[in-house]
Design an enzyme around this catalytic site. Structure first.
Site, PDB file in Angstrom:
ATOM      1  CG  ASP A   1      -1.911   1.096   1.250  1.00  0.00           C
ATOM      2  OD1 ASP A   1      -2.726   1.174   0.301  1.00  0.00           O
ATOM      3  OD2 ASP A   1      -1.902   1.901   2.201  1.00  0.00           O
TER       4      ASP A   1
ATOM      5  CD  GLU B   1      -2.250   2.330  -3.483  1.00  0.00           C
ATOM      6  OE1 GLU B   1      -3.356   2.854  -3.709  1.00  0.00           O
ATOM      7  OE2 GLU B   1      -1.733   2.328  -2.344  1.00  0.00           O
TER       8      GLU B   1
ATOM      9  CG  ASP C   1      -8.043   2.802  -3.387  1.00  0.00           C
ATOM     10  OD1 ASP C   1      -8.641   3.084  -2.331  1.00  0.00           O
ATOM     11  OD2 ASP C   1      -6.897   2.310  -3.400  1.00  0.00           O
TER      12      ASP C   1
END
Length: 592
Positions: A342, A371, A438
């Site tokens: 992340d 990410e 997201d």
């Protein structure tokens, strides 16, 4: 003739080892300007002395192949091998206007015998196998399914958090809970196996305060609302029995403010033994809250502007040791197969290099995906990540097919330029998706047009990379931007789009069966109509060709139909009318 378009960078995605003795070289030129590119190459120490007592380099000569084209650039490629694993090379470029140039490490100059003898070649001093980028082969055969655990399935009501709402009784918010847990995933492993999934990507499952769990309290324990370590081990074992890999979400950029470490900072200030674990500019730590995820006048650094997620100092050796212990623990104790990282672009490269080394000591074929929402060369040029969440890929397809913000040529330009930024090994394990936790769901972005959604999904599955489906996409779930995209999974079959499910099942089966050609072959694309809305993709290796044609036109009383002209056996199609592809339709064929 556009000399400014000429570009090559040694020891990068333009010059790298593909296999142990197989070195790939790329060159960029202006579109449709160059007739041929000749590579001069060889061992830099292969020299002879001529009659004038001058050293002459002995080289080989080979034509490069046109690999891909965009509106601005052509990309040329050639794989070479040399016996002693040392390489020197430069390019001879023949322009269509008759001009010829040499391009080497120091010059772009007109072709002549003198310049040829005095060229300073690009160098690969030695082919070090240890430096070659290696990515896990199993990922190239994997179709991922992303699960947001709190919203997938409630399998154990006895562990529901206080205030849990009836499943799907209202839209998701930043603070509500519906009781999704690990038992719910176990209960539906047969469903995922039937769909054809062979990889599960979990959003965070560790103890945290929020419903999304990106504010970690304890990395060594499963959130009690999800279950126990024993339950997770049972899930991993049952998934592995079905041939399904497991990827967990590592939230190492920041912690939750309910964590023991941050609470100690709040209590003890600069005397806290964890004071150096975070980026604190002033004690005591404080902020002025605007909303749950917004604050100003912060005295410490955070993720985005969220006061409840203080940023970790990953340059601190204690923090490094702590996070690396976590990374190894879940591999050693539970046999997970991958970490998704992340906010990976906000953590230092030094730490990620250590992370990669430590995880791969335990599992040589472990998968690490970061990410990163933008170009990611600096993480993939070295052994930090195998791939990234390929959002430039996502955006190109969404903008081109779903939103019609760009034309098809611009879409293909973006996709090809994105491919040319990375080595083949990395492209083959990019995590490709059309919607995630997201983003708004693809069916909502398409305003309910399921033809467009099927078309975009099929298009994604025909391209290089490891495709990932967000839970519920396979049954036609909708949802706007976060948090609305995190709705409860629909399990009532009367409310599921079973046609979409069967379509996805067929598409996944095709991807898995033809994964080799769809990942290792060059992408050849062309427009197949005069209106610039029909696109043909060819993926071909010896013995197998997969051909697909897509009609991205708008419905205009049949005027935008495309005649079907395909070879081979039809394996999947949508929106075909009387041997014509209607707008929103496509056809995929295979020739074995």
């Amino acid at each position: 003739m556009n000399l400014a378009a000429l570009y090559h960078r040694p020891d990068s995605e333009m010059a790298y080892l593909v296999k142990k003795d197989d070195f790939q070289i790329r060159l960029r030129t202006g579109t449709n300007e160059v007739e041929a590119v000749i590579l001069y190459y060889g061992d830099p120490y292969d020299v002879t002395i001529n009659d004038k007592k001058k050293q002459i380099w002995e080289y080989q000569v080979q034509k490069m192949a046109l690999q891909a084209s965009t509106s601005l650039y052509d990309y040329w490629q050639l794989n070479v091998s040399v016996p002693l694993k040392r390489l020197q090379y430069f390019f001879k470029i023949k322009f269509k206007d008759g001009e010829e140039f040499l391009y080497d490490d120091r010059h772009i100059w007109s072709y002549s015998k003198t310049h040829l003898e005095n060229s300073s070649g690009f160098r690969m001093p030695y082919f070090h196998e240890i430096d070659r980028i290696k990515t896990p082969d199993w990922v190239k055969k994997t179709v991922w399914y992303q699960i947001f655990p709190e919203r997938f399935a409630n399998g154990d009501h006895s562990i529901d958090p206080k205030g849990t709402l009836p499943w799907g009784s209202e839209k998701p918010s930043r603070t509500n809970f519906f009781g999704g847990d690990l038992q719910g995933v176990i209960d539906h492993l047969d469903y995922l196996e039937d769909l054809g999934i062979n990889g599960i990507y979990f959003c965070p499952i560790f103890a945290a305060h929020s419903n999304h769990k990106y504010d970690t309290i304890d990395y060594f324990n499963i959130d009690p609302a999800f279950g126990s370590k024993e339950k997770f081990k049972d899930l991993v074992d049952k998934a592995h029995e079905r041939g399904i890999k497991i990827m967990l979400d590592a939230v190492f950029n920041h912690m939750g403010d309910f964590s023991m470490q941050w609470q100690d900072v709040i209590k003890n200030g600069e005397k806290s033994r964890f004071a150096e674990w975070f980026h604190i500019n002033k004690f005591p730590v404080s902020y002025d809250e605007i909303s749950l995820e917004q604050a100003e006048n912060l005295t410490y650094e955070v993720f985005a502007k969220t006061p409840h997620m203080p940023k970790l100092n990953t340059a601190n050796p204690e923090v490094q040791d702590y996070l690396l212990e976590i990374a190894k623990y879940w591999i050693e104790q539970f046999d997970i197969d991958a970490w998704r990282l992340d906010v990976a672009n906000e953590i230092d490269h030094h730490f990620w290099k250590k992370f990669y080394q430590e995880t791969h000591k335990l599992k040589p074929d472990f998968y690490v995906v970061g990410e990163v929402w933008h170009s990611a060369q600096s993480w993939l040029d070295q052994a930090e990540f195998d791939g990234v969440m390929n959002y430039p890929f996502t955006d190109a397809i969404i903008d081109g097919i779903i939103l019609n913000k760009i034309n098809i040529t611009n879409m293909m330009d973006a996709l090809i330029n994105n491919l040319m930024k990375y080595r083949d090994q990395n492209n083959q394990v990019m995590l490709n998706s059309l919607d995630t936790h997201d983003t708004a769901r693809i069916l909502t972005l398409a305003k309910g047009d399921k033809n467009k959604v099927r078309q975009a999904l099929a298009f994604m599955f025909m391209l290089t990379g490891s495709p990932c489906i967000y839970y519920g996409t396979e049954i036609g779930m909708t949802g706007g931007p976060d948090p609305d995209c995190r709705r409860c999974m629909i399990w009532d079959k009367s409310q599921q789009d079973l046609r979409m499910f069967n379509f996805m099942k067929d598409l996944i089966a095709i991807r898995k069966k033809y994964s080799k050609v769809l990942n290792y072959s060059n992408i050849t694309w062309s427009l197949v109509d005069k209106g610039n809305y029909g696109v043909e993709l060819i993926r071909e290796l010896p013995g197998c060709k997969v051909q697909s044609i897509f009609n991205f036109g708008k419905n205009n009383f049949g005027k935008n139909n495309i005649d079907v002209k395909v070879d081979g056996k039809k394996i999947l199609s949508s929106n075909i009318e009387k041997n014509e592809i209607a707008p929103g339709g496509f056809i995929i064929t295979v020739t074995d």
